[in-house]
Enzyme design. Structure first.
Site, PDB file in Angstrom:
ATOM      1  CB  THR A  64      -1.702   6.373   2.113  1.00  0.00           C
ATOM      2  OG1 THR A  64      -1.862   6.792   0.782  1.00  0.00           O
ATOM      3  CG2 THR A  64      -1.854   7.505   3.061  1.00  0.00           C
ATOM      4  CG  ASP A 110      -1.646   1.158   1.484  1.00  0.00           C
ATOM      5  OD1 ASP A 110      -2.233   1.620   0.499  1.00  0.00           O
ATOM      6  OD2 ASP A 110      -1.693   1.646   2.612  1.00  0.00           O
ATOM      7  NE  ARG A 163      -8.063   8.779  -8.965  1.00  0.00           N
ATOM      8  CZ  ARG A 163      -7.944   9.803  -9.791  1.00  0.00           C
ATOM      9  NH1 ARG A 163      -8.019   9.626 -11.074  1.00  0.00           N
ATOM     10  NH2 ARG A 163      -7.773  11.000  -9.311  1.00  0.00           N
ATOM     11  CG  ASP A 185      -3.890  -1.391   2.775  1.00  0.00           C
ATOM     12  OD1 ASP A 185      -4.064  -1.117   1.586  1.00  0.00           O
ATOM     13  OD2 ASP A 185      -3.452  -0.600   3.618  1.00  0.00           O
ATOM     14  CG  ASP A 227      -2.820   8.749  -3.173  1.00  0.00           C
ATOM     15  OD1 ASP A 227      -3.964   8.891  -2.713  1.00  0.00           O
ATOM     16  OD2 ASP A 227      -1.785   8.979  -2.558  1.00  0.00           O
ATOM     17  CE  LYS A 229      -4.943  -0.630  -2.054  1.00  0.00           C
ATOM     18  NZ  LYS A 229      -4.595  -0.052  -0.762  1.00  0.00           N
ATOM     19  CD  GLU A 245     -12.025  14.275   9.077  1.00  0.00           C
ATOM     20  OE1 GLU A 245     -12.010  13.876  10.253  1.00  0.00           O
ATOM     21  OE2 GLU A 245     -13.045  14.390   8.398  1.00  0.00           O
TER      22      GLU A 245
END
Lengths: 1251, 339
Positions: free
Chosen positions: A407, A405, A873, A903, A779, A879, A596
């Site tokens: 991020t 992954d 994306r 994931d 992403d 995945k 956030e």
């Protein structure tokens, strides 16, 4: 208890069964029925809250455990043999004696099971007897009971920092806003404070019927409604459910209605046992066990036929043939048939019974060493590597493909606000993220921000852009002057940043409370807390706080300080600087996602400080110092389909209904309504693309003013959707989509997600180790490619194939073209010794097409030639699909690594799933086989531990097969000299001891502790990883089998010839054989052991000593105890005879000479890279490092000479690529320290200022 | 303090053991290192081999087959199973002094005393003098457990039943007259067998213990009358019985019958003509076996055993050869250390 007819009982039981199975459950309060007998209780069908996780009961332990153990094929096989031994015509040994090995092994297993079960029992009992408060009608108050007394339909009261005993529907909280904060750390490892909203139930006089769904294990969904006597229905969801095992925080008391108890609670339903996976090595091993079975049958057949021929050849009835009691001899054929079974009993050890037990022990040892590796320990989070799957350690050494992954795995997932674009204007925030400028800028802007040193300074380090600050102050002054209804978009943008999120504001004091609470609970409920330790130990960073808490033990004081929802947890630990003030200084934000938090901190940097959040309001202070309280009308939560979230508020000044939305650019851009924004949208999009190329995460912010009428009609729909029992999720989503239209764009943000420390190094090392690394990310391709370059997944000179196509036809042609080029390249004779460095970048849509059944083959073929594949994306399902396709089509060992809930699918699909315990909760960790805290740990985990575990286990297994064959064959060869009658020339007890005690510990130690190459060497030369992958294969297995045959021949026939024609008796002949065997087997292991530590010496010498001590003691005491064999005084006699030693010495030498010479010649003439590495290991560390360095540079030079494979211009790579500057360097680390010190200084200063 | 405890809670111990950094000896088997080892082993083995070989050469062994299947054999007459109480005589001569002490063995070939069911067929408790086992022998003895009259057989079982019962007398022919060579029948069995494992019941006279039992079917006399010449050599501790009960490991075996250690023959058997008188009882035709008598003297290494000496010599030379090969390898292939 009154008597009830059995029929009535049966009927009741059936009804109970039906009630439990029903889709919907009707629950009523227990209070009206208090004191009545059990049969009258309305909720009697539902299980109580006592839990029992034990497998066995005291009385039924033995039968149940036996039943459990007989699920293993090996156990059945050996018990079958033992039983066979009771049949007189075929028995080979004393029947009782034959039971010993299986009994010992099963008893050991049973002991282990019993111990584990006892531990479970103890923790169950502790948990069941935990006190809690249940409302009693008789006493008219909450009475102290035990957790096990809680029943469905009870009212339970929980205090702050207490653990919720069952799944409770929240009825009442002491909080005036009806909020109860809970921490779900025990459940999913998350430490966020979540709000559970209190639907409008009236406590005490509760007369509603609660209808809820059947218990399920979904922690994020719960559906129920309460029906009042007047048929009014009120819906409630997961936000009103307090889950068992969670801890109540920041709320004095809460009262709930028990919906699910005991084993039906969500936490118990989620509590699966350890994961069981079968490793690749074990699969191969099982094939070899089958070979052993075939070998065994062949040998038994030889024995049986031999016996037949031998009997046939007898001219008469010799005196040594024993007839049965009738004086009648069996025919040769029948005898041979019986002999087959006798042989199986005699040679049974050929099937390595103890191998499975030994492998388990070895794996426990290996896991111990992995878990204890200090290099894989993370100081920051105080976590070691966790091994959740216990039986696939050696697979770590077999990995060929890694799916990662991006991020949170490659990057830190600690978001830093970098740049923003407002109304089409870019604000670059150039100074941002450069800690050296911090202090100066702070002074210049006269904005004193004091960051709570309880949170990570990085998250908060936002230095405002000067231009933008001026813009804001101008905007604010103008809007303040005119007081116009139209807000300035700049102000709106920051308001959106501050409001449009689910960040909870908590006070520093509240956090400190958590510390003491955690400690107290740890004492009380050890199991619950140690289950998952608090992840952020930064909380523990201030000694003073902890000490103060000792003077203020947590006392439950109801309603003493219920001023605000955030301070209700009464007791304020007096902090260093006096009384806690509700200024921005003390604010700390608890966000569900780090993005956030980064945005809120960014808004705060510009003076838009989020002061507080309740379900119904958001308080924001403006730069002018004015506090605005927005009424929150609704929150349209984030979901992965919409890719956006919105919040509907009522502006306190303008009284407008405003909808603020934020989301992914593609999810927002198509919803923009007003056409005049076209140019702004285009500009923003350009900025967004630019951000993405820099590897920033982008978000768009919009605003929409909703008319009152529109809101009214929408609100009705919304309520209906929320109360719906069926399709609730879809309906609520539909309503959200209804509202999110005609948005007007405010701006966009770029948030940086830094690369984790050591990622490029790790990736380069893994690639040198021959592992293909794929990155699967949600992403955008641009972001992904940039991260790819930054972490050296892609190199400058690589050929990057970019696949992004709209339809299957284009996809097919691109695939074919790429394949053609790759093939042509690899077939070109000029490129024989250079490997093409091709990388593939593919987006989610194209991936879907490429993975369709007709293109799958071609895609996999292409991917095989690629060094790196980047999938952008992609959805969680894609995945896992990628992992599955590669795993199945290429038949390779795969490893998936990730940190987030997205994931989980991938982690479960791969051969090995690794979870990173990072920022995004623990779902990935819960699903994983191994959990680490940083991506860089993967390097040592695979290259060192993987290599070691595999090599050790592979060698141990090969040795085990060898050992059994070498020993059992001695018996087999003897059959040729005893008329194939199944005689053993070794005392049976000694045979059992031989396998159980004399030769069992050394291989286990070998499997746990052998170290062929040092960790430094393995890390320095990753190529060794690939070399070490083939230790256990067809060839090595059969070579060791042949060696075993050779050695057994030598061990049998040298003593045979030496003792031929002498007056030697059966057991006197067997004793030297046994001794020789012991020496041969142990010395064989000694040849295999690569590094001798103290432990090795002790165990090997200890085994020899135990052999002699036990055998001498046994031979000295056992006079008639084990007929017919009778070893009395035999070893003693033999040891007094010089011949014994002479025979032992020569036989052992002859048996081991070939293997020894083979090793010597192989090491000298054609040393494998592994052997060379061992040679280098013997050098002193500095010379070795020097060598590694030289070797590296030599390799690097070789790589530089790469053939000119033309790089086709790819549309997305036209812009010059910037490599992110944040690769970890020494300066980076010192920079961190600097900021830390700086912040401390700042805090001190501000504290003084306040005084 | 609490903080420290918290941190220590999961921090692994940094010890050499847990970090797998224990000091270790890493032997590398390569040609250069093993040459001295090979030379040493080779020389030691050759030394041992020579010693063994020389010792073995000094041992004299004389084997006399008396099965009597060949017509020319003096025992041919006795090999007929129908002939009872047959005595045959075997003449042989010794050219030079047969150094003493001379051990007198009888040998059997193709006799599988190690046959599993045969080996099981005895009752150790009975043989250790347990009177209860006299009346009810272990069922492992079957079918030699009870006779046809259901009387218990003592000693029961196949091993005892099949006891070798040829007897030998050795005469030296001195001037045409037979001079008996005295046999020493004491101490031919294992000391532990005679003193620990096998015990007669403590009943005197011994024959009372055997009341109500019958002798093994094959035996001419009951156990308590095995050696009429020596009352102490009867029952289960009769030396010949003990020797027979220690089952041979291999189908071709010899068992010690007597030692020649007394009188004129203490120094060995002088050169001359000898005559061996055999009471031929034991049938061997049923298993194609052969019977023989073996005269041998012994050394520290037991009986004659040329194999071991040769084996040591061969392996020793092989090691020397290997070390030469290693030397070549060593010269030819450079090793990483030296680079």
């Amino acid at each position: 208890m009154t008597w009830r007819s059995p029929l009535a009982l049966l009927r009741d039981a059936l009804r109970g069964q039906r009630a439990r199975e029903k889709e919907l459950r009707n629950l009523v309060s227990n209070l009206p029925y208090e004191g009545l007998e059990k049969g009258k209780q309305p909720n009697r069908h539902f299980p109580g809250n006592a839990i029992k996780t034990t497998k066995y009961t005291l009385l039924l332990f033995i039968p149940m455990n036996l039943f459990e153990q007989f699920h293993r094929l090996a156990n059945i096989y050996f018990v079958g043999l033992a039983i066979l031994n009771f049949v007189p015509v075929v028995n080979a040994f004393q029947p009782e004696v034959a039971l010993i090995p299986i009994c010992i092994i099963m008893a050991l297993t049973a002991l282990k099971d019993a111990w584990e079960d006892f531990r479970r029992y103890q923790s169950d009992r502790k948990l069941n007897n935990t006190p809690c408060l249940i409302y009693s009608r008789k006493e008219k108050q909450f009475m102290e009971r035990r957790w096990k007394d809680v029943r469905v339909g009870d009212f339970v009261k929980v205090f702050c920092n207490e653990i919720v005993p069952a799944d409770l529907l929240l009825l009442h909280t002491s909080d005036p806003n009806g909020v109860c904060h809970i921490e779900t750390a025990n459940l999913d490892g998350e430490t966020n404070l979540k709000q559970r909203r209190d639907p409008e139930f009236k406590p005490e006089s509760f007369d509603s019927l609660v209808v809820c769904e059947r218990p399920n294990n979904n922690l994020n969904h719960f559906k129920c409604y309460a029906e009042k006597p007047d048929k009014e229905k009120v819906g409630a969801g997961i936000e009103s459910l307090l889950l068992r095992g969670c801890t109540v925080r920041n709320t004095d008391t809460a009262v709930g209605f028990v919906v699910y108890a005991g084993h039906e609670t969500k936490s118990m339903l989620n509590n699966n046992g350890p994961r069981y996976k079968r490793s690749k090595l074990e699969r191969k091993l099982n094939i070899d066990v089958i070979f052993c079975v075939i070998l065994l049958f062949a040998m038994c057949l030889v024995g049986s036929l031999g016996h037949f021929v031998w009997l046939q050849k007898q001219p008469g009835v010799p005196p040594y043939l024993v007839a049965d009691s009738n004086g009648h001899l069996d025919s040769p054929g029948l005898s041979a048939f019986y002999m087959f079974f006798t042989m199986i009993i005699l040679l049974q050890v050929l099937i390595p019974i103890s191998l499975y037990v030994s492998i388990e022990l070895v794996k426990i040892g290996q896991i111990f060493f992995i878990a204890n590796d200090i290099d894989l320990y993370d100081e920051e989070t105080d976590s070691r590597v966790q091994c959740k799957a216990l039986n696939i350690t050696e697979d770590l050494g077999q990995i060929e493909y890694i799916f990662s992954d991006k991020t949170g795995t490659l990057t830190e997932n600690k978001m830093v606000f970098r740049r923003c674009s407002i109304m089409g204007t870019e604000y670059a925030h150039k100074e941002n993220g450069n800690p050296l400028h911090c202090a100066i800028l702070f002074k210049q802007n006269e904005l004193t921000f004091v960051y709570s040193n309880l949170t990570n300074p990085r998250e908060t380090e936002v230095i405002p852009d000067r231009k933008l600050l001026q813009q804001i102050s101008r905007a604010e002054s103008s809007s303040g002057r005119s007081g116009s209804r139209e807000m300035d978009p700049y102000l709106e943008f920051f308001l959106a940043l501050a409001i449009c999120n689910t960040v909870v504001v908590s006070m520093a004091t509240a956090q400190r409370r958590r510390v003491s609470a955690a400690l107290n609970i740890k004492l009380l409920y050890d199991k619950q807390v140690s289950f998952r330790k608090p992840k952020r130990n930064r909380i523990f960073s201030e000694d003073s706080v902890i000490e103060e808490d000792h003077f203020n033990p947590p006392v439950k004081t109801e309603g003493s300080g219920a001023i605000s929802g955030l301070q209700t947890c009464s007791l304020h630990a007096p902090s260093q600087d006096g009384k806690p003030a509700t200024t921005s200084d003390n604010l700390s934000y608890e966000a569900e996602s780090p993005d956030e938090a980064a945005l809120v901190y960014a808004a705060k940097a510009y003076g838009f400080t989020l002061m507080g959040r309740t379900p119904n309001s958001v308080t924001v202070s403006l730069p002018s110092g004015k506090e605005l309280v927005f009424e929150v009308l609704d929150t349209l939560a984030f979901d992965s389909v919409r890719k956006r979230m919105s919040i509907l508020v009522r502006h306190p000044i303008t009284k407008e209904y405003v909808l603020y939305s934020k989301g992914a650019d593609y999810a927002i851009m198509e919803l923009l309504g007003t056409p005049y924004q076209k140019s702004i949208a285009a500009d923003t999009q350009r900025h967004l693309d630019c951000y993405a190329r820099e590897g920033l995460r982008t978000l768009c912010f919009t605003k929409k003013v909703v008319s009152e009428k529109e809101y009214e009609s929408w609100s009705v729909n919304r309520q209906r959707a929320l109360a719906a029992m069926e399709n609730r999720e879809e309906l609520t989503m539909d309503t959200a989509v209804q509202l999110e239209t005609n948005l007007s764009l405010l701006g966009a943000t770029g948030i940086e997600d830094r690369l984790q420390e050591g990622v490029p190094d790790t990736i380069v090392a893994l690639r040198e180790a021959g592992i293909q690394v794929w990155v699967l990310t949600g992403d955008k391709p641009e972001t992904a490619v940039n991260i790819g370059y930054a972490c050296r997944l892609l190199e400058e000179e690589d050929l990057v194939i970019n696949m992004s196509c709209k339809n299957t036809l284009a996809c097919t042609s691109i695939l074919d073209c790429a394949l053609e080029e790759v093939r042509r390249y690899s077939n070109d004779p000029r490129n024989v010794d250079t490997t093409p460095d091709i990388s593939l970048v593919i987006d989610g849509r194209t991936l879907t097409m490429a993975l369709s059944s007709d293109l799958q083959e071609r895609f996999v073929d292409l991917a095989k030639h690629c060094r790196t594949v980047l999938c952008c994306r992609v959805t969680p399902l894609q995945k896992s699909r990628v992992v599955k396709v590669v795993r199945e089509k290429l038949k390779v060992m795969t490893l998936a690594i990730g940190d987030g809930a997205n994931d989980v699918n991938m982690i479960q699909a791969a051969d090995i799933g690794i979870g990173i315990s990072g920022q995004e909760g623990m779902q990935a960790v819960m699903a994983s086989d191994f959990a680490i805290s940083h991506f860089k740990h993967l390097k040592k985990l695979l290259l060192v531990h993987g290599h070691w575990c595999y090599t050790r286990l592979a060698n141990m297994i090969i040795y085990f097969f060898y050992k059994n064959v070498a020993y059992v064959n001695l018996l087999f060869w003897y059959q040729f000299f005893c008329g194939f009658s199944g005689t053993a020339m070794i005392d049976y007890w000694l045979m059992i001891f031989f396998n159980l005690f004399f030769t069992s510990v050394p291989p286990i130690m070998f499997g746990i502790m052998d170290k062929d190459i040092s960790a430094e060497m393995l890390l320095g030369v990753p190529e060794l990883y690939r070399m070490g992958q083939g230790e256990y294969n067809f060839k090595t297995f059969w070579i060791s089998m042949l060696d075993a045959f050779y050695q057994s021949l030598v061990c049998f026939f040298i003593p045979y010839i030496a003792y031929r024609d002498s007056d030697i008796d059966v057991f006197t002949f067997g004793t030297p054989l046994n001794t020789i065997s012991l020496f041969t087997i142990l010395l064989h292991l000694s040849i295999e052991i690569k590094a001798w530590t103290v432990v090795h010496w002790v165990i090997i010498l200890g085994s020899v000593a135990i052999f002699f001590i036990v055998t001498l003691a046994y031979s000295g005491t056992c006079i008639t105890c084990n007929p017919p064999s009778n070893p009395y005084w035999i070893l003693q006699t033999q040891m007094a005879d010089p011949m014994f030693y002479l025979i032992c010495v020569i036989t052992t030498v002859v048996a081991l000479l070939p293997r020894y010479i083979f090793h010597v010649l192989r090491n000298s003439i054609a040393p494998s890279p592994l052997v060379q590495a061992r040679h280098l290991d013997k050098l002193d560390p500095s010379t070795r490092n020097q060598w590694i360095k030289e070797w590296r540079s030599f390799r690097g030079g070789g790589q530089g000479k790469r053939s000119g494979l033309s790089t086709p211009p790819s549309p997305t790579l036209e812009m010059p690529v910037e490599i992110l500057p944040q690769s970890p360097t020494a300066s980076d680390i010192t920079g961190d320290e600097f900021t830390l010190n700086l912040h401390k200084g700042q805090t001190g200063q501000s504290q003084k200022n306040r005084h | 303090m609490v903080k420290q405890e918290q941190e220590i809670a999961s921090r692994p111990d940094n010890t050499a053991f847990t970090q797998q950094r224990l000091p270790a000896w890493q032997p590398m088997l390569s040609a250069g290192i093993v040459i001295p080892g090979f030379v040493l082993i080779g020389l030691a083995f050759i030394g041992i081999g020579v010693a063994l070989f020389v010792t073995s050469q000094s041992i004299t062994v004389m084997e006399l087959d008396y099965t009597g299947v060949e017509r020319t054999s003096p025992c041919f007459r006795c090999s007929d199973p129908n002939v009872k109480n047959c005595v045959c005589q075997l003449d042989f001569s010794i050219a030079s002094l047969f150094k003493g002490p001379v051990f007198f063995y009888y040998g059997l070939t193709n006799y599988f005393q190690n046959y599993r069911r045969y080996g099981v067929s005895k009752d150790d408790d009975q043989l250790s003098g347990d009177l209860d086992s006299f009346t009810s022998p272990s069922d492992t003895c079957s079918p030699y457990e009870y006779d046809s009259n259901n009387k218990p057989i003592v000693p029961c079982g196949s091993v005892a039943n099949s006891m070798f019962n040829d007897t030998f007398k050795l005469y030296q022919i001195v001037n045409g007259t037979k001079k008996q060579v005295p046999f020493d029948g004491k101490g031919i069995a294992w000391w532990t067998d005679y003193n620990v494992k096998y015990r007669n019941p403590s009943v005197t006279p011994l024959r009372d213990a055997f009341n109500g039992t019958v002798k093994p079917l094959f035996w001419p006399r009951p156990a308590y009358e095995l050696d009429p010449s020596d009352p102490a050599n009867n029952g289960f501790i009769n030396q010949d019985f003990l020797v027979w009960m220690r089952r041979a490991a291999l189908p071709d075996f010899r068992k010690l019958y007597r030692r020649i250690t007394e009188g004129d023959y203490a120094q060995g058997l002088p050169a001359g003509n000898y005559s061996l008188e055999i009471a031929y009882n034991y049938p061997v035709l049923s298993f194609d076996g052969r019977k023989k008598v073996v005269l041998s003297n012994v050394s520290w290494m037991g009986g004659k055993n040329e194999f071991l000496g040769i084996a040591y010599l061969v392996i020793g030379s092989l090691c020397i050869v290997m070390s030469i090969i290693m030397l070549i390898v060593y010269a030819k292939f450079k090793f990483p250390e030296e680079e």
